[in-house]
Design a protein around this motif. Sequence first.
Motif, mmCIF file in Angstrom:
data_model
loop_
_atom_site.group_PDB
_atom_site.id
_atom_site.type_symbol
_atom_site.label_atom_id
_atom_site.label_comp_id
_atom_site.label_asym_id
_atom_site.label_seq_id
_atom_site.Cartn_x
_atom_site.Cartn_y
_atom_site.Cartn_z
ATOM 1 N N ARG A 238 0.579 -1.065 -0.153
ATOM 2 C CA ARG A 238 -0.215 -0.355 -0.042
ATOM 3 C C ARG A 238 1.153 1.306 0.229
ATOM 4 N NH1 ARG A 238 -3.065 0.669 5.862
ATOM 5 N NH2 ARG A 238 -1.157 1.504 6.872
ATOM 6 N N VAL A 239 0.334 2.326 -0.474
ATOM 7 C CA VAL A 239 1.322 3.386 -0.426
ATOM 8 C C VAL A 239 0.345 4.365 0.173
ATOM 9 C CG1 VAL A 239 0.128 4.200 -2.982
ATOM 10 C CG2 VAL A 239 2.063 5.194 -2.246
ATOM 11 N N LEU A 240 0.793 4.972 1.080
ATOM 12 C CA LEU A 240 0.634 6.004 2.109
ATOM 13 C C LEU A 240 1.000 7.772 1.572
ATOM 14 C CD1 LEU A 240 1.236 3.548 4.347
ATOM 15 C CD2 LEU A 240 -0.373 4.441 4.840
ATOM 16 N N LEU A 241 -0.159 8.527 2.223
ATOM 17 C CA LEU A 241 0.188 9.603 1.942
ATOM 18 C C LEU A 241 0.052 10.525 3.439
ATOM 19 C CD1 LEU A 241 1.162 12.839 -0.046
ATOM 20 C CD2 LEU A 241 -0.913 12.982 -0.643
ATOM 21 N N ASN A 242 1.019 11.424 3.671
ATOM 22 C CA ASN A 242 0.875 11.170 5.056
ATOM 23 C C ASN A 242 0.041 10.557 5.496
ATOM 24 O OD1 ASN A 242 2.270 14.029 4.419
ATOM 25 N ND2 ASN A 242 0.498 15.182 3.585
ATOM 26 N N ASP A 243 0.623 9.208 6.015
ATOM 27 C CA ASP A 243 0.118 8.167 6.578
ATOM 28 C C ASP A 243 -1.479 8.419 5.991
ATOM 29 O OD1 ASP A 243 2.157 8.441 8.238
ATOM 30 O OD2 ASP A 243 1.823 9.603 9.466
ATOM 31 N N LYS A 244 -2.118 8.661 4.988
ATOM 32 C CA LYS A 244 -3.954 8.681 4.470
ATOM 33 C C LYS A 244 -2.693 7.722 3.607
ATOM 34 C CE LYS A 244 -7.735 10.141 2.423
ATOM 35 N NZ LYS A 244 -8.348 11.474 1.638
ATOM 36 N N GLU A 245 -3.801 6.665 3.519
ATOM 37 C CA GLU A 245 -3.776 5.504 2.103
ATOM 38 C C GLU A 245 -4.540 6.247 1.331
ATOM 39 O OE1 GLU A 245 -5.915 1.488 1.656
ATOM 40 O OE2 GLU A 245 -4.561 0.586 3.186
ATOM 41 N N LEU A 246 -3.677 5.826 -0.055
ATOM 42 C CA LEU A 246 -4.377 5.998 -1.037
ATOM 43 C C LEU A 246 -4.402 4.896 -2.013
ATOM 44 C CD1 LEU A 246 -1.336 8.593 -2.584
ATOM 45 C CD2 LEU A 246 -3.764 9.185 -1.175
ATOM 46 N N GLY A 247 -3.991 3.782 -1.784
ATOM 47 C CA GLY A 247 -3.903 2.881 -3.173
ATOM 48 C C GLY A 247 -3.131 1.566 -2.089
ATOM 49 N N VAL A 248 -3.916 0.269 -2.975
ATOM 50 C CA VAL A 248 -3.255 -0.960 -2.011
ATOM 51 C C VAL A 248 -2.690 -1.631 -3.368
ATOM 52 C CG1 VAL A 248 -3.312 -3.227 -1.249
ATOM 53 C CG2 VAL A 248 -4.658 -1.174 -0.456
ATOM 54 N N GLY A 249 -1.804 -2.379 -3.640
ATOM 55 C CA GLY A 249 -1.491 -3.319 -5.052
ATOM 56 C C GLY A 249 -1.093 -4.507 -4.531
ATOM 57 N N ARG A 250 -1.458 -5.645 -5.652
ATOM 58 C CA ARG A 250 -0.783 -6.863 -6.241
ATOM 59 C C ARG A 250 0.065 -6.864 -6.291
ATOM 60 N NH1 ARG A 250 -5.504 -6.283 -3.538
ATOM 61 N NH2 ARG A 250 -5.995 -7.937 -1.585
ATOM 62 N N GLY A 251 1.113 -7.881 -6.437
ATOM 63 C CA GLY A 251 2.203 -8.054 -7.599
ATOM 64 C C GLY A 251 2.866 -9.502 -7.095
ATOM 65 N N LYS A 252 3.693 -10.147 -8.324
ATOM 66 C CA LYS A 252 4.165 -11.313 -8.250
ATOM 67 C C LYS A 252 6.174 -11.046 -7.911
ATOM 68 C CE LYS A 252 1.822 -14.874 -9.475
ATOM 69 N NZ LYS A 252 1.249 -15.772 -8.520
ATOM 70 N N SER A 253 6.165 -9.553 -6.926
ATOM 71 C CA SER A 253 7.836 -9.481 -6.517
ATOM 72 C C SER A 253 7.654 -7.912 -5.428
ATOM 73 C CB SER A 253 8.051 -8.937 -6.951
ATOM 74 O OG SER A 253 8.137 -7.591 -8.424
ATOM 75 N N LYS A 254 7.076 -7.137 -4.356
ATOM 76 C CA LYS A 254 7.473 -6.342 -4.108
ATOM 77 C C LYS A 254 7.518 -4.894 -4.615
ATOM 78 C CE LYS A 254 9.758 -7.781 0.457
ATOM 79 N NZ LYS A 254 10.793 -7.676 1.019
ATOM 80 N N LYS A 255 8.008 -5.047 -6.104
ATOM 81 C CA LYS A 255 8.407 -3.716 -6.458
ATOM 82 C C LYS A 255 7.007 -3.638 -7.250
ATOM 83 C CE LYS A 255 11.680 -2.136 -10.776
ATOM 84 N NZ LYS A 255 12.226 -2.252 -11.142
ATOM 85 N N GLU A 256 6.431 -4.769 -8.527
ATOM 86 C CA GLU A 256 5.626 -5.355 -8.890
ATOM 87 C C GLU A 256 4.709 -4.582 -8.263
ATOM 88 O OE1 GLU A 256 2.422 -8.136 -11.208
ATOM 89 O OE2 GLU A 256 4.962 -8.448 -11.197
#
Length: 253
Positions: free
Chosen positions: A214-232
């Motif tokens: 998940r990506v956060l902006l100032n501790d607020k969650e903006l989006g969640v993603g899944r992938g076969k690697s951490k980078k993805e």
Amino acid sequence: MTIRKKGNQQKTGVLPEKVQAQFEILEQELNIPFHNKSLLYQAFTHSSYVNEHRRKLYTDNERLEFLGDAVLELSVSKYLFERYPHMSEGELTKLRASIVCEPSLVIFANELNFGKFVLLGKGEELTGGRERPALLADCFEAFIGALYLDQGLDTVVTFLQRVVYPKVEVGAFSHVMDFKSQLQELVQQSNNGLLHYEIIDEKGPAHNRTFVSRVLLNDKELGVGRGKSKKEAEQQAAQNAMVALNQSLYKEE
């Protein structure tokens, strides 16, 4: 090789046994036995070889290259369409173009050692044709065309799953879809604060693990993603965050 008709007779150029033995090695290395060997031979026959053996009735690989280009583009398009359901048409087109392009095709061909099997004329050989990027890329496409004619689309897809698609999975073309950089630029334009990524879950066995980020902006969650690697997973989270931000901006307007 390719049969040509003259009146009621059929003539065909037959490759030397030594050359045919080399292609048997290629079939073993690829683990793909061809039903019609002539298609395989033709896929690796450069026009310079045909020009030096005019009486043998050989056929170069240019028509197979034409067909292979279309088959490759269709197969990659379907894979990307299914693999990345959230990508826009423009993003899919850009990613496909980075996969089905000469530099990428040369990489695929070199990894399979296609260069050493190409049938070249003496002049082309002396001028380094065996390592010429355009020649290798054409040969890869011609092989795809030959494989399609010999065994159908399913076999082509199986081949691409082994040779091409894993590179997409591990991010070899991530420079084309660098959503993290795009999200960073979007946030900086608005001076909204700092982005932070974190892995919040890991699932599956070690050889087939799925990461959730998940990506956060100032501790607020903006989006969640899944992938076969951490980078993805992080790239997917950034992409979903961009979609959410753009939607919110659209509503404000």
